[in-house]
Design a protein around this motif. Structure first.
Motif, PDB file in Angstrom:
ATOM      1  N   ASN A 219       0.810  -1.232   0.000  1.00 62.28           N
ATOM      2  CA  ASN A 219       0.000   0.000   0.000  1.00 62.28           C
ATOM      3  C   ASN A 219       0.840   1.278   0.000  1.00 62.28           C
ATOM      4  O   ASN A 219       0.340   2.347   0.351  1.00 62.28           O
ATOM      5  CB  ASN A 219      -0.954   0.040   1.199  1.00 62.28           C
ATOM      6  CG  ASN A 219      -1.915  -1.135   1.200  1.00 62.28           C
ATOM      7  OD1 ASN A 219      -2.285  -1.647   0.130  1.00 62.28           O
ATOM      8  ND2 ASN A 219      -2.300  -1.605   2.376  1.00 62.28           N
ATOM      9  N   THR A 220       2.099   1.171  -0.406  1.00 59.87           N
ATOM     10  CA  THR A 220       2.973   2.351  -0.442  1.00 59.87           C
ATOM     11  C   THR A 220       3.764   2.368  -1.761  1.00 59.87           C
ATOM     12  O   THR A 220       4.376   1.350  -2.125  1.00 59.87           O
ATOM     13  CB  THR A 220       3.950   2.359   0.742  1.00 59.87           C
ATOM     14  OG1 THR A 220       3.210   2.309   1.971  1.00 59.87           O
ATOM     15  CG2 THR A 220       4.795   3.627   0.732  1.00 59.87           C
ATOM     16  N   TRP A 221       3.718   3.517  -2.436  1.00 59.67           N
ATOM     17  CA  TRP A 221       4.400   3.658  -3.726  1.00 59.67           C
ATOM     18  C   TRP A 221       5.200   4.960  -3.729  1.00 59.67           C
ATOM     19  O   TRP A 221       4.775   5.966  -3.171  1.00 59.67           O
ATOM     20  CB  TRP A 221       3.387   3.719  -4.889  1.00 59.67           C
ATOM     21  CG  TRP A 221       2.577   2.467  -5.093  1.00 59.67           C
ATOM     22  CD1 TRP A 221       1.565   1.995  -4.318  1.00 59.67           C
ATOM     23  CD2 TRP A 221       2.731   1.536  -6.156  1.00 59.67           C
ATOM     24  NE1 TRP A 221       1.056   0.827  -4.809  1.00 59.67           N
ATOM     25  CE2 TRP A 221       1.751   0.514  -5.964  1.00 59.67           C
ATOM     26  CE3 TRP A 221       3.578   1.422  -7.257  1.00 59.67           C
ATOM     27  CZ2 TRP A 221       1.612  -0.560  -6.821  1.00 59.67           C
ATOM     28  CZ3 TRP A 221       3.436   0.350  -8.133  1.00 59.67           C
ATOM     29  CH2 TRP A 221       2.468  -0.630  -7.908  1.00 59.67           C
ATOM     30  N   PRO A 243      11.537  11.376  -4.914  1.00 55.63           N
ATOM     31  CA  PRO A 243      10.158  10.986  -5.259  1.00 55.63           C
ATOM     32  C   PRO A 243       9.129  11.502  -4.240  1.00 55.63           C
ATOM     33  O   PRO A 243       9.490  11.951  -3.159  1.00 55.63           O
ATOM     34  CB  PRO A 243      10.235   9.464  -5.195  1.00 55.63           C
ATOM     35  CG  PRO A 243      11.247   9.206  -4.113  1.00 55.63           C
ATOM     36  CD  PRO A 243      12.257  10.283  -4.235  1.00 55.63           C
ATOM     37  N   GLN A 244       7.879  11.391  -4.672  1.00 56.42           N
ATOM     38  CA  GLN A 244       6.767  11.576  -3.763  1.00 56.42           C
ATOM     39  C   GLN A 244       6.255  10.196  -3.348  1.00 56.42           C
ATOM     40  O   GLN A 244       6.356   9.239  -4.116  1.00 56.42           O
ATOM     41  CB  GLN A 244       5.637  12.360  -4.439  1.00 56.42           C
ATOM     42  CG  GLN A 244       5.973  13.816  -4.729  1.00 56.42           C
ATOM     43  CD  GLN A 244       4.816  14.521  -5.397  1.00 56.42           C
ATOM     44  OE1 GLN A 244       4.521  14.310  -6.571  1.00 56.42           O
ATOM     45  NE2 GLN A 244       4.134  15.350  -4.611  1.00 56.42           N
ATOM     46  N   THR A 245       5.703  10.126  -2.175  1.00 53.70           N
ATOM     47  CA  THR A 245       5.213   8.841  -1.660  1.00 53.70           C
ATOM     48  C   THR A 245       3.684   8.855  -1.592  1.00 53.70           C
ATOM     49  O   THR A 245       3.088   9.783  -1.042  1.00 53.70           O
ATOM     50  CB  THR A 245       5.790   8.553  -0.266  1.00 53.70           C
ATOM     51  OG1 THR A 245       7.222   8.514  -0.360  1.00 53.70           O
ATOM     52  CG2 THR A 245       5.286   7.222   0.269  1.00 53.70           C
ATOM     53  N   LEU A 246       3.074   7.834  -2.198  1.00 51.63           N
ATOM     54  CA  LEU A 246       1.623   7.675  -2.173  1.00 51.63           C
ATOM     55  C   LEU A 246       1.283   6.523  -1.214  1.00 51.63           C
ATOM     56  O   LEU A 246       1.908   5.459  -1.282  1.00 51.63           O
ATOM     57  CB  LEU A 246       1.075   7.346  -3.570  1.00 51.63           C
ATOM     58  CG  LEU A 246       1.510   8.244  -4.725  1.00 51.63           C
ATOM     59  CD1 LEU A 246       0.807   7.791  -6.015  1.00 51.63           C
ATOM     60  CD2 LEU A 246       1.187   9.698  -4.449  1.00 51.63           C
ATOM     61  N   THR A 247       0.298   6.758  -0.380  1.00 48.91           N
ATOM     62  CA  THR A 247      -0.123   5.719   0.574  1.00 48.91           C
ATOM     63  C   THR A 247      -1.600   5.422   0.370  1.00 48.91           C
ATOM     64  O   THR A 247      -2.418   6.349   0.231  1.00 48.91           O
ATOM     65  CB  THR A 247       0.116   6.182   2.023  1.00 48.91           C
ATOM     66  OG1 THR A 247       1.487   6.560   2.172  1.00 48.91           O
ATOM     67  CG2 THR A 247      -0.182   5.061   3.000  1.00 48.91           C
ATOM     68  N   PHE A 248      -1.927   4.134   0.354  1.00 52.34           N
ATOM     69  CA  PHE A 248      -3.304   3.699   0.110  1.00 52.34           C
ATOM     70  C   PHE A 248      -3.823   2.929   1.315  1.00 52.34           C
ATOM     71  O   PHE A 248      -3.046   2.352   2.101  1.00 52.34           O
ATOM     72  CB  PHE A 248      -3.371   2.816  -1.141  1.00 52.34           C
ATOM     73  CG  PHE A 248      -2.900   3.512  -2.392  1.00 52.34           C
ATOM     74  CD1 PHE A 248      -3.813   4.156  -3.228  1.00 52.34           C
ATOM     75  CD2 PHE A 248      -1.552   3.544  -2.727  1.00 52.34           C
ATOM     76  CE1 PHE A 248      -3.371   4.792  -4.380  1.00 52.34           C
ATOM     77  CE2 PHE A 248      -1.114   4.186  -3.874  1.00 52.34           C
ATOM     78  CZ  PHE A 248      -2.020   4.813  -4.704  1.00 52.34           C
ATOM     79  N   GLY A 252      -7.720   0.200  -1.266  1.00 54.50           N
ATOM     80  CA  GLY A 252      -7.118   0.698  -2.505  1.00 54.50           C
ATOM     81  C   GLY A 252      -7.307   2.177  -2.728  1.00 54.50           C
ATOM     82  O   GLY A 252      -6.907   2.689  -3.797  1.00 54.50           O
ATOM     83  N   ALA A 253      -7.868   2.892  -1.781  1.00 55.13           N
ATOM     84  CA  ALA A 253      -8.081   4.331  -1.956  1.00 55.13           C
ATOM     85  C   ALA A 253      -6.867   5.103  -1.487  1.00 55.13           C
ATOM     86  O   ALA A 253      -6.210   4.726  -0.504  1.00 55.13           O
ATOM     87  CB  ALA A 253      -9.326   4.767  -1.176  1.00 55.13           C
ATOM     88  N   LEU A 254      -6.548   6.176  -2.184  1.00 53.18           N
ATOM     89  CA  LEU A 254      -5.414   7.021  -1.831  1.00 53.18           C
ATOM     90  C   LEU A 254      -5.738   7.782  -0.550  1.00 53.18           C
ATOM     91  O   LEU A 254      -6.760   8.486  -0.467  1.00 53.18           O
ATOM     92  CB  LEU A 254      -5.117   7.996  -2.975  1.00 53.18           C
ATOM     93  CG  LEU A 254      -3.937   8.942  -2.775  1.00 53.18           C
ATOM     94  CD1 LEU A 254      -2.627   8.169  -2.709  1.00 53.18           C
ATOM     95  CD2 LEU A 254      -3.897   9.975  -3.908  1.00 53.18           C
ATOM     96  N   ILE A 255      -4.853   7.679   0.434  1.00 54.28           N
ATOM     97  CA  ILE A 255      -5.125   8.364   1.707  1.00 54.28           C
ATOM     98  C   ILE A 255      -4.109   9.453   2.013  1.00 54.28           C
ATOM     99  O   ILE A 255      -4.401  10.364   2.791  1.00 54.28           O
ATOM    100  CB  ILE A 255      -5.166   7.359   2.881  1.00 54.28           C
ATOM    101  CG1 ILE A 255      -3.853   6.568   2.966  1.00 54.28           C
ATOM    102  CG2 ILE A 255      -6.354   6.425   2.742  1.00 54.28           C
ATOM    103  CD1 ILE A 255      -3.797   5.620   4.174  1.00 54.28           C
ATOM    104  N   SER A 256      -2.944   9.430   1.381  1.00 59.49           N
ATOM    105  CA  SER A 256      -1.985  10.503   1.644  1.00 59.49           C
ATOM    106  C   SER A 256      -0.950  10.590   0.522  1.00 59.49           C
ATOM    107  O   SER A 256      -0.665   9.601  -0.151  1.00 59.49           O
ATOM    108  CB  SER A 256      -1.279  10.283   2.988  1.00 59.49           C
ATOM    109  OG  SER A 256      -0.405   9.179   2.924  1.00 59.49           O
ATOM    110  N   VAL A 257      -0.439  11.815   0.360  1.00 58.22           N
ATOM    111  CA  VAL A 257       0.664  12.088  -0.579  1.00 58.22           C
ATOM    112  C   VAL A 257       1.688  12.893   0.189  1.00 58.22           C
ATOM    113  O   VAL A 257       1.328  13.857   0.887  1.00 58.22           O
ATOM    114  CB  VAL A 257       0.173  12.886  -1.800  1.00 58.22           C
ATOM    115  CG1 VAL A 257       1.337  13.152  -2.758  1.00 58.22           C
ATOM    116  CG2 VAL A 257      -0.957  12.151  -2.519  1.00 58.22           C
TER     117      VAL A 257
END
Length: 420
Positions: A219-221, A243-248, A252-257
């Motif tokens: 859940n982390t990209w 990079p920027q980090t995306l957390t889901f 599967g919904a995006l919860i933070s950037v």
């Protein structure tokens, strides 16, 4: 007896003037925006005759009292030129001749070599000017087209929405631009998927920014923003702050950037530190293949005017080669309290006079002014059948008056013969 002779001459003069006016109307039947004229006659002051039966008044002839234009609407003709304009209703186009203002109904305009909208005599069409942001101002002036350029806009925000494949494996090695290890950063490695978006620098130059998505944990990209190194052709460079980090979440919904925006240096004299905010709203992580759902940004290159659209309110909107549209100006019309008192100046122009009153300048469709039709010309309002009937009537009037001269002459000859 001599009075009849001079009365007839006044009739011949008046009908001769009427024929001249009719001839002018017919000659201009194909003149764009021409308004026909009519002649008004008046009788000359009568003389009084007194005798044993009383007194009587005898007219002394006729004179031309007025020649006035008829400001009725002319028919319309469709053309292929967007700058062919017609006024449907009251009003006149205002044109500028080195500071002198004239007025016309002839809307056959074009663009001169300096980019101004002009009539066939190179007089500039007047209108409300637009500022650099494309807003119509209250300032009137010469409307200009070809000098119009739509300036470039530097990309500030890019909207990128994708679906990241939740089944992708976690990258065990760090993302790198030197995948083959030869020391040249030209082959990215250790990522799951990527996409590319075009962005623009401060001078309108287009650059390709690739986003590499690397799964670093469940859940982390990480999103790596990579672009061509302007100092080293053929090599790649990762933006500062990337990079920027995306957390889901587990659904599967995006919860933070992660905070911050990547900063780019595209070189070549443009803004050195160009921060671009990547808006990942809508990005999700589902167990399906990678897909790009949205990809756009707010920058564009500079552009020149490609074509022009003129609304019935006279608003001129330019379409530019960079795909942008912008207001260029608005045509202004002038209205007079007594338009028939305008002074004809030739070349389809009218001039303001004391009797016409001052011009009331406003936008088309307001203050009782007509609307503007593009790709249209207003024809003359001359009705050829009516003019022919008037011509026949004037011709017969001239002939009848000349007969009075002949008859009077014969009577005078009889008087002379009384002495024999």
């Amino acid at each position: 007896m001599l009075t009849s002779l001079y009365t007839a001459i006044s009739g011949m003069d008046a009908t001769g003037t009427q024929l001249s006016v009719i001839g002018d109307n017919i000659a201009n039947m194909n003149t764009v925006g021409f308004k026909k004229s009519t002649v008004a006659f008046g009788d000359v002051l009568s003389q009084s005759i007194t005798n044993t039966a009383g007194s009587a008044q005898v007219g002394r002839g006729v004179f031309v009292q007025e020649v006035s234009p008829m400001m009725t609407q002319g028919a319309f003709e469709t053309t292929e030129n967007a700058l062919d304009l017609a006024i449907d209703g009251d009003g006149f186009f205002s044109v500028n001749d080195n500071g002198a203002r004239y007025y016309t109904r002839a809307g056959n305009f074009n663009v001169n070599r300096d980019g101004y909208i002009t009539n066939p005599d190179d007089l500039r069409l007047q209108g409300y000017l637009a500022d650099a942001a494309g807003n119509i101002t209250g300032t009137t002036g010469d409307l200009q087209l070809t000098a119009m350029q739509n300036p470039a806009r530097m990309t500030g925000t890019a909207n990128v929405s994708v679906n990241l494949d939740a089944t992708s494996p976690v990258q065990t090695a760090a993302f790198t631009l030197d995948g083959d290890g030869n020391g040249t950063p030209g082959d990215p490695l250790n990522y799951s998927s990527s996409t590319t978006v075009s962005v623009y620098d401060s001078q309108g130059g287009a650059h390709q920014v690739s986003l590499y998505y690397s799964k670093t944990a469940d859940n982390t990209w990480d999103v790596h923003s990579v672009y061509a190194d302007p100092a080293n052709p053929g090599q790649l460079l990762e933006a500062t702050g990337s990079p920027q980090t995306l957390t889901f979440d587990t659904a599967g919904a995006l919860i933070s950037v992660s905070a911050g925006s990547p900063v780019f240096d595209f070189g070549g004299g443009v803004t050195a530190a160009q921060a671009i905010t990547f808006d990942h709203t809508g990005t999700m992580q589902y167990a399906s293949t990678f897909a790009v759902l949205q990809l756009d940004q707010d920058g564009y290159s500079s552009g020149s005017l490609k074509n022009l659209i003129i609304s019935d309110a006279g608003i001129m909107t330019g379409n530019f080669t960079n795909g942008q549209t912008r207001l260029i100006g608005q045509i202004a019309l002038a209205k007079f309290i007594a338009p028939t008192e305008l002074v004809k100046l030739g070349r389809n122009l009218y001039g303001e006079s004391f009797d016409s009153g001052q011009p009331i300048v406003s936008a088309p469709g307001t203050s009782g002014l007509g609307r503007v039709a593009s790709n249209t010309l207003e024809l003359s309002n001359v009705d050829l059948a009516v003019e022919f009937v008037k011509m026949i009537s004037a011709q017969r009037g001239f002939q009848a008056n000349s007969r009075i001269v002949t008859t009077t002459d014969e009577l005078m000859q009889e008087v002379v013969n009384l002495k024999r």
